[in-house]
Scaffold this motif. Structure first.
Motif, mmCIF file in Angstrom:
data_model
loop_
_atom_site.group_PDB
_atom_site.id
_atom_site.type_symbol
_atom_site.label_atom_id
_atom_site.label_comp_id
_atom_site.label_asym_id
_atom_site.label_seq_id
_atom_site.Cartn_x
_atom_site.Cartn_y
_atom_site.Cartn_z
ATOM 1 N N ARG A 129 9.412 6.825 6.954
ATOM 2 C CA ARG A 129 10.152 5.585 6.691
ATOM 3 C C ARG A 129 9.253 4.537 6.024
ATOM 4 N NH1 ARG A 129 14.989 5.639 9.448
ATOM 5 N NH2 ARG A 129 15.195 7.253 11.070
ATOM 6 N N MET A 130 8.031 4.963 5.701
ATOM 7 C CA MET A 130 7.059 4.048 5.077
ATOM 8 C C MET A 130 6.401 4.774 3.900
ATOM 9 S SD MET A 130 5.488 2.580 8.682
ATOM 10 C CE MET A 130 4.023 1.888 7.929
ATOM 11 N N THR A 167 2.098 8.603 -0.735
ATOM 12 C CA THR A 167 1.584 8.542 0.628
ATOM 13 C C THR A 167 2.654 8.096 1.612
ATOM 14 O OG1 THR A 167 -0.577 7.877 -0.267
ATOM 15 C CG2 THR A 167 -0.234 7.572 2.093
ATOM 16 N N ALA A 168 2.771 8.850 2.716
ATOM 17 C CA ALA A 168 3.635 8.441 3.826
ATOM 18 C C ALA A 168 2.773 7.629 4.792
ATOM 19 C CB ALA A 168 4.222 9.663 4.514
ATOM 20 N N ARG A 169 2.905 6.322 4.746
ATOM 21 C CA ARG A 169 2.004 5.454 5.515
ATOM 22 C C ARG A 169 2.177 5.638 7.034
ATOM 23 N NH1 ARG A 169 -1.896 4.358 1.963
ATOM 24 N NH2 ARG A 169 -1.086 3.363 0.090
ATOM 25 N N ASP A 170 3.399 5.883 7.494
ATOM 26 C CA ASP A 170 3.583 6.088 8.927
ATOM 27 C C ASP A 170 2.897 7.375 9.369
ATOM 28 O OD1 ASP A 170 5.472 7.299 7.279
ATOM 29 O OD2 ASP A 170 7.207 6.728 8.490
ATOM 30 N N HIS A 171 2.992 8.421 8.556
ATOM 31 C CA HIS A 171 2.279 9.656 8.871
ATOM 32 C C HIS A 171 0.769 9.434 8.795
ATOM 33 C CE1 HIS A 171 6.196 11.181 8.704
ATOM 34 N NE2 HIS A 171 6.156 11.926 7.624
ATOM 35 N N GLN A 172 0.345 8.572 7.864
ATOM 36 C CA GLN A 172 -1.084 8.308 7.707
ATOM 37 C C GLN A 172 -1.673 7.655 8.957
ATOM 38 O OE1 GLN A 172 -2.174 5.509 4.588
ATOM 39 N NE2 GLN A 172 -4.010 6.690 4.132
ATOM 40 N N VAL A 269 1.967 -5.860 1.851
ATOM 41 C CA VAL A 269 2.676 -6.119 3.101
ATOM 42 C C VAL A 269 2.431 -7.560 3.537
ATOM 43 C CG1 VAL A 269 2.686 -5.600 5.578
ATOM 44 C CG2 VAL A 269 2.712 -3.740 3.901
ATOM 45 N N ASP A 270 3.497 -8.279 3.885
ATOM 46 C CA ASP A 270 3.364 -9.684 4.290
ATOM 47 C C ASP A 270 4.076 -9.955 5.613
ATOM 48 O OD1 ASP A 270 5.959 -9.422 3.491
ATOM 49 O OD2 ASP A 270 5.932 -11.062 2.026
ATOM 50 N N THR A 271 4.146 -8.921 6.441
ATOM 51 C CA THR A 271 4.770 -9.057 7.757
ATOM 52 C C THR A 271 3.908 -8.355 8.787
ATOM 53 O OG1 THR A 271 6.710 -8.435 9.094
ATOM 54 C CG2 THR A 271 6.178 -7.023 7.238
ATOM 55 N N PRO A 272 3.823 -8.879 10.006
ATOM 56 C CA PRO A 272 3.004 -8.225 11.035
ATOM 57 C C PRO A 272 3.568 -6.882 11.488
ATOM 58 C CG PRO A 272 4.192 -10.089 11.958
ATOM 59 C CD PRO A 272 4.378 -10.160 10.489
ATOM 60 N N ALA A 277 8.239 -3.850 6.507
ATOM 61 C CA ALA A 277 7.766 -4.164 5.157
ATOM 62 C C ALA A 277 8.589 -3.416 4.108
ATOM 63 C CB ALA A 277 6.291 -3.799 5.029
ATOM 64 N N ARG A 278 8.381 -3.783 2.878
ATOM 65 C CA ARG A 278 9.084 -3.139 1.762
ATOM 66 C C ARG A 278 8.397 -1.823 1.434
ATOM 67 N NH1 ARG A 278 11.409 -0.521 -1.864
ATOM 68 N NH2 ARG A 278 12.187 -1.434 -3.815
#
Length: 313
Positions: A129-130, A167-172, A269-272, A277-278
């Motif tokens: 999802r990222m 890149t899948a950031r959540d998997h990362q 990314v501009d959210t905690p 994020a987008r």
């Protein structure tokens, strides 16, 4: 020269770009086979393609594939340290880097079997999802060797191509927690293309010994970043030399530069809450451009469903 691999209804072919046309070699000749035959073989084949091509086709009638659809290996470096600082900032971490980052150029092996072409659709990594992209340049080894000297290692590079390290950031985040390096986060797709541009074609962009190629990335037509290849903290010569320590490099191997600062969604990314994020969604169009290298333009499409393991993941 600008070497391409293409499909025009008669099987995979190899040729050179000539304006808005492709001048193709005879069927059965691959770019990898030319590289393996030596630098003279590649140059001679280029002359043949100009003087007496087996076919000439308009670019509009062919589908460009990755110039090396299945390279012997793909390594990805991290030579722009400001990309790392920007990623740390987005993750809420200190931008102070460990001294090791200034001791050697970091790299990892990514999936050579997941290479896709410059205009192919790219499925979201299963379960992600990222999903993100990364703006890079890939160097292609033309002449093998091991334990290369940093001052001369760049001579072993036959040419360059745009490189998108999807890149899948959540998997990362899970890969990093496991501590064994990149796994499924980098496994789904690597874009190469549209062409392998030989090093001599890019010499006009060399400044103070470095290739000052302007690079940019857009998502849905909105420019996300713009940078230059000569801003690398580690040069391609240093990266190739380090990679070659105790290892015999082979023609056709691809080594990525690492991400141009700002050249991925993570750095913006501009959210905690990272999940809010987008990130890339099906329908998004990602375009990379490189001065002298051309353009990749790809649409993100839905990925396959995940078959859960016993733990539920």
């Amino acid at each position: 020269m600008k070497w391409v691999t293409y499909e025009a209804g008669t099987g995979r072919r190899t040729g050179i770009l000539d304006g808005q046309h492709v001048r193709g070699l005879r069927a059965g000749v691959s770019l990898l086979s030319l590289l393996e035959a030596g630098e003279h073989a590649l140059a001679e084949a280029g002359i043949d393609a100009r003087r007496a091509p087996d076919e000439i086709r308009p670019l509009t009638e062919v589908r460009l594939l990755a110039p090396l659809p299945r390279p012997p290996s793909v390594r990805d470096g991290l030579c722009f340290l400001d990309h790392l600082r920007g990623s740390y900032r987005a993750l809420g971490r200190s931008e102070q880097l460990h001294p090791a980052w200034s001791e050697v150029p970091a790299f990892y092996f990514t999936n050579a079997g997941a290479v896709v072409g410059p205009h192919d659709d790219v499925p979201v990594a299963p379960g992600s999802r990222m999903f993100d992209f990364e703006l890079e340049v890939g160097a292609v080894i033309g002449r093998g060797g091991s334990d290369l000297a940093p001052a001369t290692a760049e001579r072993h590079i036959v040419g360059y191509t745009l490189f998108n390290d999807w890149t899948a950031r959540d998997h990362q985040l899970r890969d990093l927690a496991l501590g064994l390096g990149m796994g499924k986060s980098k496994d789904s797709a690597v874009t190469l293309g549209p062409a392998l541009v030989t090093a001599d074609e890019l010499e006009e962009h060399r400044r103070d010994g470095r290739l000052a190629i302007e690079l940019s990335a857009t998502v849905n037509g909105e420019e996300l970043t713009r940078g230059s290849l000569d801003r690398m903290d580690w040069t391609f010569g240093e990266l190739v030399a380090f990679v070659s320590r105790g290892v015999e490099l082979s023609p056709g191997e691809v080594i990525g530069s690492g991400t141009v600062p700002g050249g991925c969604l993570l750095e913006h990314v501009d959210t905690p809450d990272l999940a809010d994020a987008r990130w890339l969604r099906p329908g998004d169009v990602v375009t990379l451009r490189g001065q002298g290298l051309g353009e990749t333009r790809q649409t993100v499409v839905p990925g396959s469903d995940v078959l859960p393991l016993s733990s539920g993941f």
